[in-house]
Design a protein around this motif. Structure first.
Motif, PDB file in Angstrom:
ATOM      1  N   ALA A 161       3.845   5.621  -5.550  1.00 53.75           N
ATOM      2  CA  ALA A 161       3.749   5.625  -7.009  1.00 53.75           C
ATOM      3  C   ALA A 161       2.738   6.647  -7.493  1.00 53.75           C
ATOM      4  N   ARG A 162       1.632   6.757  -6.782  1.00 52.48           N
ATOM      5  CA  ARG A 162       0.634   7.768  -7.157  1.00 52.48           C
ATOM      6  C   ARG A 162       1.219   9.171  -7.053  1.00 52.48           C
ATOM      7  N   GLY A 163       2.018   9.375  -6.014  1.00 61.05           N
ATOM      8  CA  GLY A 163       2.683  10.669  -5.894  1.00 61.05           C
ATOM      9  C   GLY A 163       3.608  10.926  -7.066  1.00 61.05           C
ATOM     10  N   LYS A 196       3.576   5.415 -14.370  1.00 64.54           N
ATOM     11  CA  LYS A 196       3.327   4.531 -13.223  1.00 64.54           C
ATOM     12  C   LYS A 196       4.358   3.409 -13.125  1.00 64.54           C
ATOM     13  N   GLN A 201       0.831  -1.201   0.000  1.00 66.30           N
ATOM     14  CA  GLN A 201       0.000   0.000   0.000  1.00 66.30           C
ATOM     15  C   GLN A 201       0.872   1.259   0.000  1.00 66.30           C
ATOM     16  N   GLU A 217       2.307   1.678  -3.445  1.00 60.63           N
ATOM     17  CA  GLU A 217       1.270   2.174  -4.357  1.00 60.63           C
ATOM     18  C   GLU A 217       1.022   3.668  -4.139  1.00 60.63           C
ATOM     19  N   ALA A 218       0.984   4.090  -2.868  1.00 61.86           N
ATOM     20  CA  ALA A 218       0.759   5.509  -2.576  1.00 61.86           C
ATOM     21  C   ALA A 218       1.921   6.366  -3.075  1.00 61.86           C
ATOM     22  N   VAL A 241       3.290   9.621 -10.096  1.00 64.70           N
ATOM     23  CA  VAL A 241       2.455   9.859 -11.271  1.00 64.70           C
ATOM     24  C   VAL A 241       1.925  11.287 -11.264  1.00 64.70           C
ATOM     25  N   ALA A 242       1.540  11.757 -10.088  1.00 62.34           N
ATOM     26  CA  ALA A 242       1.050  13.133  -9.987  1.00 62.34           C
ATOM     27  C   ALA A 242       2.125  14.140 -10.381  1.00 62.34           C
TER      28      ALA A 242
END
Length: 277
Positions: free
Chosen positions: A185-187, A195, A179, A182-183, A189-190
């Protein structure tokens, strides 16, 4: 050579079978049986021997690995009472939640039982496995269990009362780490990083961080090696005054990062104790 008999051939059993064969156990000394086709498929993939009858497997095994779902254990053991009483193998259980006392109640009197709790990283040879001995088990039995489980990662002997905490720290924590990855990675991507590339970057960073903590802990256990740095020391080493890392850490703490992790561990322990009640 020790002959290992596996009752059940799911993912974890498969990881252990592959690990012990890779470590030098002859595939002919690994016996498999299951209620489904999984044992036959695993035998075909590894060269281990598939036996249709579980009693035949018990009669030929030095160590019987109980690798079925916890709710299936009573039904799996009941028809094996005579074979277990006659052969007297070590029974190594990887069935989650079943205590050595509960297992002993389902087995012939005096059966040597060791309980093991590996985690999903056994599939890549990096499990953290806890072991605990039942009332009739000896130090040699613990050593035998450790030798087998050591083929898929690291092991330690732990008091059974601490298994619920171990479940949180080793069994459930991979999901927490996934988790976190994943978090992160989202940062990424932002911020504009694709990804897949973000996951690759983060995975290596997390792996390197874990290996650093492990190396520092090893220093603390080496004679004359001095005290290794703790995770808190390592955080300080990365955090320059007024820098980017400390800014991120402060933001995480404002959002309750550490408290959320501690709460997650506590919730996992509570749930494990409820399920095992």
């Amino acid at each position: 050579m020790t002959v290992y008999g596996f009752i059940g051939a799911g993912n974890m059993a498969g990881a252990i079978v592959r690990g012990t064969i890779a470590a030098g156990t002859s595939p002919s000394d690994v016996l498999l049986t299951s209620a489904h086709e999984s044992a036959a498929r695993l035998a075909q993939a590894t060269g281990a021997r598939h036996l249709e009858a579980a009693a035949e497997l018990v009669a030929a095994s030095d160590v019987v690995v109980l690798a079925v779902k916890p709710h299936m254990v009573p039904a799996a053991l009941e028809p094996l009472a005579d074979a277990l009483a006659s052969r007297r193998p070590l029974v190594l259980s990887i069935a989650a939640g079943l205590t050595t006392e509960r297992l002993a109640e389902m087995l012939p009197a005096g059966t040597r039982v060791v309980r093991a709790m590996p985690n999903m990283a056994a599939a890549v040879g990096q499990s953290m496995t806890a072991l605990t001995a039942g009332a009739a088990a000896t130090d040699a039995d613990l050593d035998a269990a450790g030798a087998l489980m050591g083929t898929v990662g690291r092991t330690l002997v732990l008091a059974e009362r601490d298994f619920s905490a171990f479940t949180a720290l080793a069994g459930s924590s991979p999901a927490f780490v996934f988790q976190f990855i994943e978090a992160l990675a989202r940062g990424g991507v932002a911020a504009g990083i694709p990804k897949a590339q973000a996951v690759e970057i983060i995975t290596q960073a997390v792996l390197g961080s874990a290996l650093t903590v492990q190396a520092e802990a090893a220093r603390s256990t080496q004679t004359g090696g001095g005290r290794g740095r703790t995770p808190a020391d390592l955080i300080d080493a990365v955090s320059s005054p007024g820098g980017t890392t400390v800014a991120g850490l402060v933001a995480l703490e404002r959002a309750g990062f550490s408290a959320a992790v501690v709460d997650g561990v506590a919730a996992t322990i509570d749930r494990d104790r409820t399920l095992g009640a």
